[in-house]
Design a protein around this motif. Structure first.
Motif, short mmCIF file in Angstrom:
data_model
loop_
_atom_site.label_atom_id
_atom_site.label_comp_id
_atom_site.label_asym_id
_atom_site.label_seq_id
_atom_site.Cartn_x
_atom_site.Cartn_y
_atom_site.Cartn_z
N GLN A 196 5.73 16.30 -7.56
CA GLN A 196 5.99 16.70 -6.18
C GLN A 196 5.06 15.91 -5.26
OE1 GLN A 196 5.62 21.00 -6.09
NE2 GLN A 196 7.64 21.28 -6.99
N ALA A 197 5.60 14.88 -4.68
CA ALA A 197 4.79 14.00 -3.84
C ALA A 197 4.46 14.65 -2.50
CB ALA A 197 5.52 12.68 -3.61
N ILE B 281 0.15 10.56 0.88
CA ILE B 281 0.57 9.16 0.83
C ILE B 281 0.19 8.43 2.11
CG2 ILE B 281 2.58 7.63 0.81
CD1 ILE B 281 3.91 9.76 -1.07
N TRP B 282 0.50 9.04 3.23
CA TRP B 282 0.22 8.37 4.50
C TRP B 282 -1.27 8.32 4.78
CZ3 TRP B 282 3.20 4.99 6.31
CH2 TRP B 282 4.59 5.12 6.21
N ASP B 283 -2.03 9.28 4.30
CA ASP B 283 -3.48 9.21 4.50
C ASP B 283 -4.08 8.08 3.67
OD1 ASP B 283 -5.94 10.27 5.69
OD2 ASP B 283 -6.47 10.82 3.64
N SER C 52 2.65 5.87 -3.05
CA SER C 52 3.84 6.68 -3.33
C SER C 52 4.15 6.77 -4.81
CB SER C 52 5.06 6.07 -2.62
OG SER C 52 4.88 6.02 -1.23
N GLY C 53 3.59 5.85 -5.59
CA GLY C 53 3.91 5.78 -7.00
C GLY C 53 2.76 6.04 -7.94
N PRO C 54 2.16 4.97 -8.50
CA PRO C 54 1.24 5.15 -9.62
C PRO C 54 -0.10 5.77 -9.29
CG PRO C 54 1.35 2.83 -8.98
CD PRO C 54 2.44 3.54 -8.23
N PHE C 55 -0.61 5.60 -8.07
CA PHE C 55 -1.96 6.07 -7.77
C PHE C 55 -2.11 7.57 -8.01
CE2 PHE C 55 -5.73 7.23 -5.39
CZ PHE C 55 -6.57 6.15 -5.57
N TYR C 56 -1.17 8.34 -7.49
CA TYR C 56 -1.21 9.80 -7.64
C TYR C 56 -0.25 10.32 -8.71
CZ TYR C 56 -3.84 9.73 -3.26
OH TYR C 56 -4.78 9.49 -2.29
N TYR D 27 0.83 -1.21 0.00
CA TYR D 27 0.00 0.00 0.00
C TYR D 27 0.86 1.26 0.00
CZ TYR D 27 -4.32 -2.63 0.83
OH TYR D 27 -5.41 -3.46 0.72
N LEU D 28 1.96 1.24 0.72
CA LEU D 28 2.85 2.39 0.72
C LEU D 28 3.42 2.63 -0.67
CD1 LEU D 28 4.25 4.61 2.35
CD2 LEU D 28 6.06 2.97 2.90
N ASN D 29 3.83 1.58 -1.33
CA ASN D 29 4.37 1.70 -2.68
C ASN D 29 3.31 2.20 -3.66
OD1 ASN D 29 6.72 0.64 -1.63
ND2 ASN D 29 6.44 -1.40 -2.51
N PHE D 30 2.11 1.70 -3.52
CA PHE D 30 1.01 2.05 -4.43
C PHE D 30 0.68 3.54 -4.35
CE2 PHE D 30 -3.32 1.20 -6.22
CZ PHE D 30 -2.94 0.38 -7.28
#
Length: 276
Positions: free
Chosen positions: A175-176, A181-183, A163-167, A158-161
């Protein structure tokens, strides 16, 4: 907490903000999140005088972590239970991603005189899986890989998801937002691994073609052309063609999580459609 009991005993959590006499907007969240994912939209529309409702899908968020029923028929039935409990009429239903599938099935099967309009945002219909009849879909191996990653290490997956493609945070120059990400991670980890695992089959293998054909209310279909989760070519344009009264809008370079990354754009688009 505000809970209703579904037909099979599952407890479904929901939020209901704003004047009870105002036109209701019902939000259907994506996998594996919760109604919290709609905060930007719910705060925006309640400030505009609308009544806003969102529920946590079974096995997600604060709804009960039941073992069974993680399929689109149950999802739509649960949504109908919330709508009927609150006696919502003339409602606009807005679904994102998996929630778009849920909303489409709900409107097609239960809408009748209760629904005014439908909005699908980065939504999974008509069918994500590659089949003989849907050659542009994604191969089953893509979804098997999601299941394998979830089963092996759900927190890291979930962290990878997020942090990467979802947003689209994996794109050059992106600019992440660590808070976003944590929410996303927080919402995902609130839910049941079983529900989320089974939900992959629900969102990827369900064919919504007949649902879309049976929907007669005005519909708005929104999608980003840089959606790495639900590729636009095999989703939004096809859904728009199947809907009887649809408007299609595709946004350049926007990601799957566009309701969060570009809430101002999406909220303005929704308001224009809702108020028209």
């Amino acid at each position: 907490m505000t809970l209703i009991t579904a037909k099979d005993g599952a407890q479904i959590f929901y939020k209901d903000w704003g004047p009870k006499s105002a036109q209701p907007i019902v939000f259907h969240h994506g996998w594996p999140l919760s109604s919290d994912d709609w905060e930007s939209q719910m705060l925006f529309f309640v400030a505009k005088g609308y009544r806003v409702i969102a529920h946590d899908r079974r096995g997600h968020g604060r709804s009960s972590q039941v073992s069974d029923g993680h399929d689109m028929d149950h999802y739509a039935s649960d949504a109908a239970a919330v709508v009927e409990h609150l006696d919502l009429r003339n409602a606009i239903h807005v679904g994102h991603s998996t929630g778009g599938g849920e909303a489409a099935r709900y409107v097609a099967r239960y809408g009748n005189d209760r629904v005014a309009k439908l909005v699908l945002i980065a939504a999974v219909p008509p069918l994500m899986l590659k089949t003989g009849a849907n050659p542009g879909g994604l191969p089953i191996e893509v979804f098997d890989d999601l299941r394998n990653q979830l089963a092996a290490n759900r927190p890291q997956f979930y962290l990878n998801f997020a942090s990467g493609p979802f947003y689209g945070y994996n794109r050059p120059g992106a600019q992440a937002s660590q808070a976003v990400i944590w929410d996303w991670w927080r919402q995902g980890m609130m839910g049941s691994a079983k529900a989320h695992y089974d939900g992959i089959k629900a969102f990827s293998e369900t064919d919504f073609s007949d649902d879309l054909k049976n929907i007669t209310v005005p519909a708005l279909v929104l999608h980003g052309d840089d959606d790495q989760i639900v590729p636009v070519a095999d989703s939004a344009p096809l859904s728009s063609k199947l809907l009887k009264r649809s408007t299609l809008k595709i946004y350049e370079k926007l990601p799957h999580g566009l309701c969060t990354t570009h809430a101002d754009v999406i909220n303005a688009e929704l308001l224009s459609f809702v108020a028209s």
